[in-house]
Design an enzyme around this catalytic site. Sequence first.
Site, PDB file in Angstrom:
ATOM      1  N   ASN A 396       0.818  -1.203   0.000  1.00  0.00           N
ATOM      2  CA  ASN A 396       0.000   0.000   0.000  1.00  0.00           C
ATOM      3  C   ASN A 396       0.860   1.264   0.000  1.00  0.00           C
ATOM      4  OD1 ASN A 396      -1.817   2.059   0.466  1.00  0.00           O
ATOM      5  ND2 ASN A 396      -3.083   0.894   1.859  1.00  0.00           N
ATOM      6  N   ASP A 397       1.456   1.605   1.127  1.00  0.00           N
ATOM      7  CA  ASP A 397       2.189   2.868   1.230  1.00  0.00           C
ATOM      8  C   ASP A 397       3.329   2.984   0.216  1.00  0.00           C
ATOM      9  OD1 ASP A 397       0.614   3.757   3.308  1.00  0.00           O
ATOM     10  OD2 ASP A 397       1.843   2.749   4.812  1.00  0.00           O
ATOM     11  N   VAL A 398       3.944   1.834  -0.125  1.00  0.00           N
ATOM     12  CA  VAL A 398       5.123   1.891  -0.993  1.00  0.00           C
ATOM     13  C   VAL A 398       4.769   2.173  -2.451  1.00  0.00           C
ATOM     14  CG1 VAL A 398       6.449   0.361   0.495  1.00  0.00           C
ATOM     15  CG2 VAL A 398       5.138  -0.601  -1.396  1.00  0.00           C
ATOM     16  N   VAL A 399       3.453   2.238  -2.773  1.00  0.00           N
ATOM     17  CA  VAL A 399       3.048   2.583  -4.138  1.00  0.00           C
ATOM     18  C   VAL A 399       2.191   3.845  -4.154  1.00  0.00           C
ATOM     19  CG1 VAL A 399       3.202   0.228  -5.021  1.00  0.00           C
ATOM     20  CG2 VAL A 399       1.058   1.016  -4.012  1.00  0.00           C
ATOM     21  N   SER A 437       0.778   3.288   7.456  1.00  0.00           N
ATOM     22  CA  SER A 437       1.039   4.644   7.935  1.00  0.00           C
ATOM     23  C   SER A 437      -0.255   5.399   8.200  1.00  0.00           C
ATOM     24  CB  SER A 437       1.860   5.415   6.898  1.00  0.00           C
ATOM     25  OG  SER A 437       1.074   5.642   5.751  1.00  0.00           O
TER      26      SER A 437
END
Lengths: 471, 101
Positions: A396-399, A437
Amino acid sequence: MTVNFIIAAAFFIATLLFIYGLKRMASPVTAPSGIRVAGWGMVLAVAASFLYAFDVREAAADNLGMNLFLALVALGIGVGWAWRSGKKVAMTGMPQMVALYNGMGGGAAAAIAAVELYSGNAQHYGFAVTVLALLGGLIGAVALSGSIVAWAKLDGRLNKTIRFGAQQLVNGGLLAFAVLLSIYVLAVGDGGTPDMAITLFFLVSLVLGILLTTPIGGADMPVVISLYNAFTGLAVAFEGFVLQNPAMIIAGTVVGSAGTLLTFLMAKAMNRSVSNVIFSNFGAEDDGGSDIEGSMKSVEASDAAINMYYGSRVIIVPGYGLAVAQAQHKLYEFVKLLQKQGVDVSFAIHPVAGRMPGHMNVLLAEAGIPYDIIHDLEDINEEFPLADAALVIGANDVVNPAARSNTSSPIYGMPILNVDQAQQAFVVKRGQGKGYSGVENELFFADNTSMVYGDAQKVMVEMIEAIKSLG
Amino acid sequence: MDATTAITGFVALYIFMLAAFTGYEIIGRVPAILHTPLMSGSNFVHGIVVVGAIWALLNAGTPLEQTIGFIGVVLGAGNAAGGYVVTDRMLDMFKTSDKQE
């Protein structure tokens, strides 16, 4: 040839094997032999250390038989327990086991410091040796209790992130108290063993390790584990100076510097400084509540699968959610179907995918996915615009493109995988929740993104069936 | 504590400095895909602490020192053995496309 010469020679060979083994670990091809080489070094060093029995201190001469027996029993317990637990642990649970084993090493270093201080041996050898014993004891004890907290958090046994107002102040106070106690022990010096002060010193160090670690959130644990790994290395090196043992000095220092480097690399990948990880409360703040325009579109797993089947280039972005759903094997089955059709499939791994750096690579390797189709962020990020489709599973957060554009986002500045630049993105996700996050993900609302809702394992099975039904 | 391996003063500092650069150079070249096995591998290497713990236990003169030494050996042995097993297991899994069964 004296016994001491044999011991020194054995340690020399062991140290050589450690460094050579670590060097071989620089490539996946030679790495398995590397760890075995280092393993033989360890066996040699431990065997040689029993030759110490030929030359013990006077105070211990009467206990020698008993001490030898105790050493063998302790070795048996430690090796037996760790061997079994190490064989049993699932690949998803690797980070917490590494934390635990690391903490044990820190504890062993602290134990050496304690014996040398209580016996007055360190003080006998002078000021510098006493300082190193105390320093190694402090760092080792912090690594022990801190690693245990990290293990408990990653293992889901401790879910609360405990913070209180003046935490920084309390930690500073504890550290100052430990330093005062050290000064006292140094002032007493040779000839006295202030047992009370030494005991307090170790207790304060242990409490400090706990309080330093409890406020740190689960997402930041990889950095913390790596930091404590470096701590333990340093503690081992310092106690090596106390015992005049070059193998401990060199092995400890090598690990200390390597661990420090790894810690900084990791913090950089998360776009944070190491001090920021340790002293700030990430994940506690709300995101700015910025509402994102557009809506999420969902698509059936089978349609997404067929779309990828007729593409020529597909990039897969796996996240920890994939491993939690135990879907790696199904994913690889799907990938093989695509490859048979001639689709060029690669994997893109974010530096902080999984629960520690490189963890996702291990989880994919477990499923038998060859590492030559797995690429790092820097290697593959340029290629997303060339991909017909990107498949995001459990990440999720890394994209999240907000990291590139939205300056008010807590993840702003973090390097991300440019999934939004692919012709079409499919995101496999359990529900509409936010990432680790707590930030809303703009990618999910983009025009070229389709959501595939459902458990990753189930979705993969549906995708496989869809393709098989094409004949 | 023997003349063949006496390490004091500047000799100690030299060893410390060279070993620190060695660690930095060796690890700096390891690709990101191996970072987890690498961390557990370096974790295994500082398991050498068990050797010091054995020395401390063999030289223990009082029950207190024996107890702490015993704990030290258990912990150090756990560090070494556990670090080895998990690293070995992880590294065994890495395969290339052409090496598949």
